[in-house]
Design a protein around this motif. Structure first.
Motif, PDB file in Angstrom:
ATOM      1  N   VAL A  57      -6.599  48.816  24.581  1.00 11.08           N
ATOM      2  CA  VAL A  57      -6.483  47.307  24.587  1.00 11.08           C
ATOM      3  C   VAL A  57      -7.469  46.463  25.351  1.00 11.08           C
ATOM      4  N   SER A  58      -7.365  45.213  24.799  1.00  8.04           N
ATOM      5  CA  SER A  58      -8.269  44.113  25.772  1.00  8.04           C
ATOM      6  C   SER A  58      -7.547  44.110  27.400  1.00  8.04           C
ATOM      7  N   ILE A  59      -8.369  43.689  28.268  1.00 14.85           N
ATOM      8  CA  ILE A  59      -7.868  43.439  29.646  1.00 14.85           C
ATOM      9  C   ILE A  59      -6.807  42.422  29.747  1.00 14.85           C
ATOM     10  N   THR A  60      -7.054  41.368  28.850  1.00 14.66           N
ATOM     11  CA  THR A  60      -5.960  40.240  28.817  1.00 14.66           C
ATOM     12  C   THR A  60      -4.635  40.934  28.503  1.00 14.66           C
ATOM     13  N   ASN A 100      -8.141  48.168  20.584  1.00 17.08           N
ATOM     14  CA  ASN A 100      -9.008  46.904  20.454  1.00 17.08           C
ATOM     15  C   ASN A 100      -9.514  46.757  21.937  1.00 17.08           C
ATOM     16  N   ALA A 101     -10.413  45.987  22.458  1.00 20.80           N
ATOM     17  CA  ALA A 101     -11.192  46.091  23.569  1.00 20.80           C
ATOM     18  C   ALA A 101     -11.590  44.663  24.092  1.00 20.80           C
ATOM     19  N   THR A 102     -12.130  44.539  25.280  1.00 18.81           N
ATOM     20  CA  THR A 102     -12.661  43.162  25.823  1.00 18.81           C
ATOM     21  C   THR A 102     -14.358  43.474  25.601  1.00 18.81           C
ATOM     22  N   LEU A 103     -15.174  42.553  25.075  1.00 14.41           N
ATOM     23  CA  LEU A 103     -16.518  42.512  24.965  1.00 14.41           C
ATOM     24  C   LEU A 103     -16.985  41.609  26.003  1.00 14.41           C
ATOM     25  N   PHE A 104     -18.025  41.954  27.055  1.00 11.43           N
ATOM     26  CA  PHE A 104     -18.577  40.886  27.805  1.00 11.43           C
ATOM     27  C   PHE A 104     -19.888  40.601  27.479  1.00 11.43           C
ATOM     28  N   VAL A 105     -20.148  39.334  27.238  1.00 14.11           N
ATOM     29  CA  VAL A 105     -21.528  39.104  26.800  1.00 14.11           C
ATOM     30  C   VAL A 105     -22.312  38.033  27.469  1.00 14.11           C
ATOM     31  N   LEU A 106     -23.500  37.658  27.171  1.00 13.24           N
ATOM     32  CA  LEU A 106     -24.588  36.893  27.897  1.00 13.24           C
ATOM     33  C   LEU A 106     -24.838  35.725  27.227  1.00 13.24           C
ATOM     34  N   PRO A 107     -24.279  34.762  27.183  1.00 15.75           N
ATOM     35  CA  PRO A 107     -24.686  33.557  26.487  1.00 15.75           C
ATOM     36  C   PRO A 107     -25.903  33.073  26.764  1.00 15.75           C
ATOM     37  N   GLY A 108     -26.478  33.491  27.812  1.00 16.84           N
ATOM     38  CA  GLY A 108     -27.979  33.081  28.096  1.00 16.84           C
ATOM     39  C   GLY A 108     -28.805  33.696  27.425  1.00 16.84           C
ATOM     40  N   ARG A 109     -28.493  34.940  26.855  1.00 16.94           N
ATOM     41  CA  ARG A 109     -29.733  35.817  26.019  1.00 16.94           C
ATOM     42  C   ARG A 109     -28.980  36.072  24.697  1.00 16.94           C
ATOM     43  N   GLU A 140     -11.322  40.494  22.344  1.00 14.54           N
ATOM     44  CA  GLU A 140     -11.394  39.328  23.541  1.00 14.54           C
ATOM     45  C   GLU A 140     -12.956  39.397  23.864  1.00 14.54           C
ATOM     46  N   ILE A 141     -13.180  37.980  24.193  1.00 16.08           N
ATOM     47  CA  ILE A 141     -14.741  37.729  24.474  1.00 16.08           C
ATOM     48  C   ILE A 141     -14.600  37.466  25.924  1.00 16.08           C
ATOM     49  N   GLY A 142     -15.273  37.944  26.911  1.00 20.16           N
ATOM     50  CA  GLY A 142     -15.545  37.643  28.231  1.00 20.16           C
ATOM     51  C   GLY A 142     -16.947  37.360  28.606  1.00 20.16           C
ATOM     52  N   SER A 143     -17.214  36.854  29.740  1.00 25.13           N
ATOM     53  CA  SER A 143     -18.336  36.650  30.161  1.00 25.13           C
ATOM     54  C   SER A 143     -19.045  37.669  31.155  1.00 25.13           C
ATOM     55  N   HIS A 144     -20.405  37.952  30.919  1.00 22.44           N
ATOM     56  CA  HIS A 144     -21.162  38.944  31.762  1.00 22.44           C
ATOM     57  C   HIS A 144     -22.071  38.136  32.472  1.00 22.44           C
ATOM     58  N   GLY A 145     -21.759  36.751  32.922  1.00 15.98           N
ATOM     59  CA  GLY A 145     -22.895  35.972  33.389  1.00 15.98           C
ATOM     60  C   GLY A 145     -23.685  35.458  32.569  1.00 15.98           C
ATOM     61  N   PRO A 177     -10.326  29.782  24.824  1.00 15.79           N
ATOM     62  CA  PRO A 177     -10.459  30.019  26.471  1.00 15.79           C
ATOM     63  C   PRO A 177     -10.940  31.470  26.722  1.00 15.79           C
ATOM     64  N   VAL A 178     -11.819  31.320  27.792  1.00 17.00           N
ATOM     65  CA  VAL A 178     -12.449  32.689  28.155  1.00 17.00           C
ATOM     66  C   VAL A 178     -11.773  33.031  29.667  1.00 17.00           C
ATOM     67  N   SER A 179     -10.967  34.072  29.445  1.00 22.34           N
ATOM     68  CA  SER A 179     -10.149  34.709  30.726  1.00 22.34           C
ATOM     69  C   SER A 179     -10.689  35.457  31.687  1.00 22.34           C
ATOM     70  N   GLY A 180     -11.820  36.282  31.124  1.00 21.58           N
ATOM     71  CA  GLY A 180     -12.339  37.264  31.752  1.00 21.58           C
ATOM     72  C   GLY A 180     -13.814  37.265  32.246  1.00 21.58           C
ATOM     73  N   PHE A 181     -14.069  37.840  33.368  1.00 30.30           N
ATOM     74  CA  PHE A 181     -15.549  37.737  33.945  1.00 30.30           C
ATOM     75  C   PHE A 181     -15.960  39.507  34.230  1.00 30.30           C
ATOM     76  N   CYS A 182     -17.017  39.556  33.915  1.00 24.60           N
ATOM     77  CA  CYS A 182     -17.761  41.172  34.391  1.00 24.60           C
ATOM     78  C   CYS A 182     -18.871  40.847  35.261  1.00 24.60           C
ATOM     79  N   TYR A 183     -18.834  41.335  36.499  1.00 26.27           N
ATOM     80  CA  TYR A 183     -19.704  41.449  37.628  1.00 26.27           C
ATOM     81  C   TYR A 183     -21.098  42.324  36.861  1.00 26.27           C
ATOM     82  N   PRO A 184     -22.315  41.550  36.734  1.00 22.11           N
ATOM     83  CA  PRO A 184     -23.320  42.447  36.079  1.00 22.11           C
ATOM     84  C   PRO A 184     -23.875  43.464  37.378  1.00 22.11           C
TER      85      PRO A 184
END
Length: 250
Positions: A57-60, A100-109, A140-145, A177-184
């Motif tokens: 499942v997703s982290i949320t 299901n899963a959480t996908l951490f993406v890079l909106p700057g790339r 679930e879409i999360g931020s990877h920075g 909303p974006v609830s999750g972050f992942c440290y590069p």
């Protein structure tokens, strides 16, 4: 690939969540960083979970279930970096096993590649449309920075931009909303955790955060091509021994 049922019978907030960390799902013949699993290997790993009555499942969803004391049989699945092969290769396998899963993406790339890896092949990253497609499938879409930099070495303005602006851009892109972050690189220190909290994230994923372990520095276990059933079982057992309980602040 999860905390066993007997662990989750402990009071809510005292069990150790078992979270698997994936990256790319593709051919792995040229894979110096061991970040790639083939679709066939992913299929076998998820089958291993399902045979044991476990669901990815997703982290949320995992944290929400834990807060209710209902996380037995749930496994957190995460995919870092936002490779384009998530939609074409990983997602069909997840759906086949009803995970299901959480996908951490890079909106700057968006639509770029893994330029931060000096070795190995260039791997294309998801475009904005690809991210929206994954989100429409319930991922679930999360931020990877923004750009995949080591936050422990970032200046204060860089840290604020990588953490805060990436969340705002993804919320605009997905309309959610974006609830999750992942440290590069899994690199985390107290300054990075403070920035993530200030940006309004509900949780963040690391790798081995040590004394920082908590909802904003969740430990994860790397899963790779070599992880067959025996290795997965051993990683599960070692995870329970090495990680401290994560306090639930909800």
């Amino acid at each position: 690939m999860a905390a066993t049922v007997d662990t989750d019978r402990r009071p809510p907030g005292t069990s150790i969540p078992w979270v698997a960390m994936y990256h790319s799902v593709a051919d792995c013949s040229d894979d110096p960083y061991r970040i790639t699993v083939t679709p066939e290997r992913l299929d076998g790993q998820l089958a291993w979970l399902r045979r044991r009555g476990l669901t990815g499942v997703s982290i949320t969803d995992l944290l929400t279930a834990r807060a209710r004391g209902e996380s037995a049989g749930l496994v957190g699945l995460t995919f870092d970096d936002g490779y384009a092969d998530f939609v074409t290769a990983a997602l069909p396998v997840l759906r086949r096993h009803r995970c299901n899963a959480t996908l951490f993406v890079l909106p700057g790339r968006l639509g770029g590649d893994n330029a931060w890896d000096p070795l190995g092949p260039r791997k294309p990253l998801l475009t904005a449309d690809g991210i929206r497609r994954a989100a429409a499938e319930g991922v679930e879409i999360g931020s990877h920075g923004l750009t995949h930099i080591d936050l422990t070495r970032a200046s204060d303005p860089e840290l604020e931009t990588e953490v805060g602006e990436s969340r705002a851009l993804l919320a605009e892109l997905t309309g959610a909303p974006v609830s999750g972050f992942c440290y590069p690189y899994g690199a985390v220190d107290s300054r990075a955790v403070t920035a993530v909290a200030a940006a309004g994230y509900a949780y963040a994923c690391a790798i081995d955060p040590g004394p920082l372990t908590g909802p904003l520095a969740l430990p994860r276990v790397h899963i790779g091509q070599r992880d067959t059933a025996v290795r997965l079982y051993l990683k599960q057992r070692l995870h329970r021994l090495r990680r401290r309980p994560v306090e639930d602040t909800r």
